[in-house]
Design a protein around this motif. Structure first.
Motif, PDB file in Angstrom:
ATOM      1  N   PHE A 138       0.848  -1.186   0.000  1.00  0.00           N
ATOM      2  CA  PHE A 138       0.000   0.000   0.000  1.00  0.00           C
ATOM      3  C   PHE A 138       0.887   1.240   0.000  1.00  0.00           C
ATOM      4  CE2 PHE A 138      -2.390  -3.431   1.884  1.00  0.00           C
ATOM      5  CZ  PHE A 138      -3.629  -3.334   1.256  1.00  0.00           C
ATOM      6  N   ASP A 139       0.598   2.146  -0.925  1.00  0.00           N
ATOM      7  CA  ASP A 139       1.376   3.374  -1.028  1.00  0.00           C
ATOM      8  C   ASP A 139       2.870   3.059  -1.162  1.00  0.00           C
ATOM      9  OD1 ASP A 139       1.621   6.115  -1.245  1.00  0.00           O
ATOM     10  OD2 ASP A 139       1.859   6.418   0.912  1.00  0.00           O
ATOM     11  N   ASP A 140       3.154   2.007  -1.959  1.00  0.00           N
ATOM     12  CA  ASP A 140       4.534   1.578  -2.233  1.00  0.00           C
ATOM     13  C   ASP A 140       5.281   1.097  -0.990  1.00  0.00           C
ATOM     14  OD1 ASP A 140       4.297   2.160  -4.974  1.00  0.00           O
ATOM     15  OD2 ASP A 140       4.837   4.261  -4.626  1.00  0.00           O
ATOM     16  N   ARG A 141       4.554   0.795   0.066  1.00  0.00           N
ATOM     17  CA  ARG A 141       5.157   0.238   1.279  1.00  0.00           C
ATOM     18  C   ARG A 141       4.651  -1.182   1.476  1.00  0.00           C
ATOM     19  NH1 ARG A 141       9.446   2.984   2.116  1.00  0.00           N
ATOM     20  NH2 ARG A 141       9.528   2.118   4.236  1.00  0.00           N
ATOM     21  N   VAL A 142       5.495  -2.029   2.037  1.00  0.00           N
ATOM     22  CA  VAL A 142       5.180  -3.456   2.182  1.00  0.00           C
ATOM     23  C   VAL A 142       4.788  -3.746   3.621  1.00  0.00           C
ATOM     24  CG1 VAL A 142       6.024  -5.812   1.885  1.00  0.00           C
ATOM     25  CG2 VAL A 142       6.866  -3.994   0.382  1.00  0.00           C
ATOM     26  N   TYR A 143       3.623  -4.402   3.783  1.00  0.00           N
ATOM     27  CA  TYR A 143       3.109  -4.705   5.115  1.00  0.00           C
ATOM     28  C   TYR A 143       2.869  -6.194   5.333  1.00  0.00           C
ATOM     29  CZ  TYR A 143       2.420   0.307   5.328  1.00  0.00           C
ATOM     30  OH  TYR A 143       2.635   1.667   5.324  1.00  0.00           O
ATOM     31  N   ALA A 144       3.158  -7.027   4.330  1.00  0.00           N
ATOM     32  CA  ALA A 144       2.905  -8.456   4.485  1.00  0.00           C
ATOM     33  C   ALA A 144       3.756  -9.243   3.505  1.00  0.00           C
ATOM     34  CB  ALA A 144       1.426  -8.767   4.255  1.00  0.00           C
ATOM     35  N   VAL A 145       4.077 -10.467   3.896  1.00  0.00           N
ATOM     36  CA  VAL A 145       4.725 -11.422   2.995  1.00  0.00           C
ATOM     37  C   VAL A 145       3.688 -12.471   2.643  1.00  0.00           C
ATOM     38  CG1 VAL A 145       6.555 -13.133   2.738  1.00  0.00           C
ATOM     39  CG2 VAL A 145       6.995 -11.045   4.044  1.00  0.00           C
ATOM     40  N   PRO A 146       3.371 -12.639   1.359  1.00  0.00           N
ATOM     41  CA  PRO A 146       2.323 -13.592   0.983  1.00  0.00           C
ATOM     42  C   PRO A 146       2.743 -15.028   1.255  1.00  0.00           C
ATOM     43  CG  PRO A 146       3.458 -12.823  -0.975  1.00  0.00           C
ATOM     44  CD  PRO A 146       3.986 -12.007   0.173  1.00  0.00           C
ATOM     45  N   GLN A 147       1.790 -15.824   1.687  1.00  0.00           N
ATOM     46  CA  GLN A 147       2.064 -17.231   1.963  1.00  0.00           C
ATOM     47  C   GLN A 147       1.472 -18.151   0.905  1.00  0.00           C
ATOM     48  OE1 GLN A 147       0.493 -19.966   5.483  1.00  0.00           O
ATOM     49  NE2 GLN A 147       2.339 -18.867   6.071  1.00  0.00           N
ATOM     50  N   ALA A 148       0.175 -18.046   0.682  1.00  0.00           N
ATOM     51  CA  ALA A 148      -0.465 -18.981  -0.238  1.00  0.00           C
ATOM     52  C   ALA A 148      -1.851 -18.478  -0.602  1.00  0.00           C
ATOM     53  CB  ALA A 148      -0.571 -20.371   0.400  1.00  0.00           C
TER      54      ALA A 148
END
Length: 442
Positions: A138-148
């Motif tokens: 969001f807004d070029d910032r990362v808040y999560a690492v996708p799992q599946a």
């Protein structure tokens, strides 16, 4: 304009207005001790609902001497794990890493409950499928690492289809015609159940049909739960219901389990993880099932969707070790051996792009044998790549699920048209957003 550019624009818009306050709180990665401080391993806690995920956690601990992870098993959903996470964040004593659904990430942002982990994992986007990675950006910032994720496929009783001279439907028109043949073949037999209890399933069908329910516009959300594409899907299923071509029953209920076992319900359009449910529910039908792509609205197309998106790992706001937490989240979901373990225990379809490195997808004798020797993972690899990536999850997704389930169930029980249930959900969910002070575009 590329897909990534379009997503970037949408993400920036989301960051404005409804999520602005949350993003302001989380705009910078938190401090705290990183890995390898010299005082022994950093101790972090990981909350997850995935059965047997301890196997991957143990593998991490065995291969890392600077970080030690303790697993805490939680209940999935808003009334279980999420409520516990929010309470712990408010109390200043959260776990470090937590599993949350893609659909729930905006709500965590609105509540200021996640850390910005861009500085730790921001250069890892290329490891992951683009649409899954972008669920946490969001807004070029990362808040999560996708799992599946849970890309949709069509599980079907190939033996009965073959006996009736039917092939797996490739279009929804073919699905309708097959439903008539199946219904005429046996008074107890249906092509599918209409699972009025499953909002994620209903949403997936609309998404695959072209529905685009939520669009951030400046400082507000545009809500279109009753858009033309969705009403088309609802009208289609209403026709099947009116002609008694689908069975009205809750999926994964006792009645549904029996129908899957005895061949009275012949297909299940569901996520990749449903393989384990089919095998566990109907072990005596081994060799009789196959999997195909979801039927298309237009012949020759390849459009898919998911069952509620999927899940990711976030670093909860207030973690004392955000760097170590982010390192663990990245390893868990990108290390090939870890991803292979996650896949084999039924965590969902891998978020990483290098599927060839996932051993459990290459040779799975038990799974392949159950489906008559078919490598069903080929179907889901194509499905995940074909997910309609212009879908955006809003805040209050659990309220959305509840509203949709209640309205569709009421329509089924009262015999009112399904399209009206989506019109009512449009009104209900819009009101819910406004009640929370979230602006809704006219």
């Amino acid at each position: 304009m590329s897909q990534r550019d379009r997503r970037g624009i949408r993400a920036t818009a989301v960051a404005a207005g409804a999520l602005a306050a949350a993003l302001a709180l989380t705009s910078c990665a938190a401090g705290g001790d990183g890995a390898g401080s010299g005082d022994g391993p950093v101790e972090i806690t990981f909350q997850s609902w995935v059965p047997n995920i301890d196997r991957a956690v143990d593998a991490f601990n065995e291969s890392h001497d600077d970080i030690h992870v303790t697993l805490e098993t939680i209940t999935a959903g808003p009334d279980g794990g999420y409520a516990k996470m929010f309470s712990a964040v408010q109390a200043g004593d959260p776990a470090d890493v937590a599993q949350v659904g893609y659909d729930a990430i905006p709500e965590f942002l609105v509540n200021g409950a996640v850390e910005d982990i861009t500085d730790y994992v921001g250069d890892s986007a290329d490891l992951f499928t683009e649409w899954q990675w972008n669920t946490g950006v969001f807004d070029d910032r990362v808040y999560a690492v996708p799992q599946a994720s849970g890309p949709l496929g069509q599980f079907y009783r190939k033996d009965i289809f073959d006996s009736l001279g039917l092939a797996a439907p490739t279009t929804w028109d073919e699905f309708y015609e097959a439903a008539k043949v199946i219904r005429a073949s046996d008074p107890n037999r249906y092509i599918a159940a209409f699972a009025y209890n499953q909002a994620p399933w209903l949403i997936g069908l609309s998404q695959q049909g072209g529905g685009a329910w939520f669009t951030p516009e400046d400082d507000a959300w545009s809500v279109a739960i009753d858009d033309e594409a969705t009403l088309k899907v609802a009208e289609y299923w209403q026709k099947l219901i009116d002609e008694d071509l689908v069975k009205l029953e809750a999926d994964m209920s006792s009645e549904w389990n029996a129908d899957i076992q005895n061949g009275n319900v012949l297909t299940w359009i569901s996520g990749s993880w449903a393989d384990a449910i089919v095998r566990g529910t109907a072990p005596d039908t081994a060799g009789s099932w196959a999997v195909s792509a979801v039927p298309q609205w237009n012949a020759g197309e390849n459009v898919s969707a998911t069952w509620a998106g999927g899940s990711a790992n976030v670093v909860l706001k207030g973690s004392k070790h955000p760097e170590a937490a982010a390192e663990f989240a990245l390893w868990l979901n990108s290390d090939p051996e870890s991803v292979s373990t996650l896949t084999s225990i039924g965590a969902g379809w891998p978020a990483i792009t290098d599927l060839d490195a996932v051993e459990s997808l290459q040779d799975d004798p038990e799974v392949f044998a159950f489906y008559g020797g078919q490598n069903i993972w080929d179907v889901f690899a194509e499905s995940d790549a074909a997910v309609a990536s212009d879908w955006t999850w809003p805040p209050l997704s659990q309220t959305l699920f509840a509203d949709l389930t209640d309205n569709v169930k009421a329509a089924v029980e009262q015999g009112t048209p399904l399209p009206e249930a989506y019109v009512q959900t449009q009104a209900d969910f819009t009101a819910a957003l406004e009640d929370k002070g979230i602006s809704v575009a006219e």
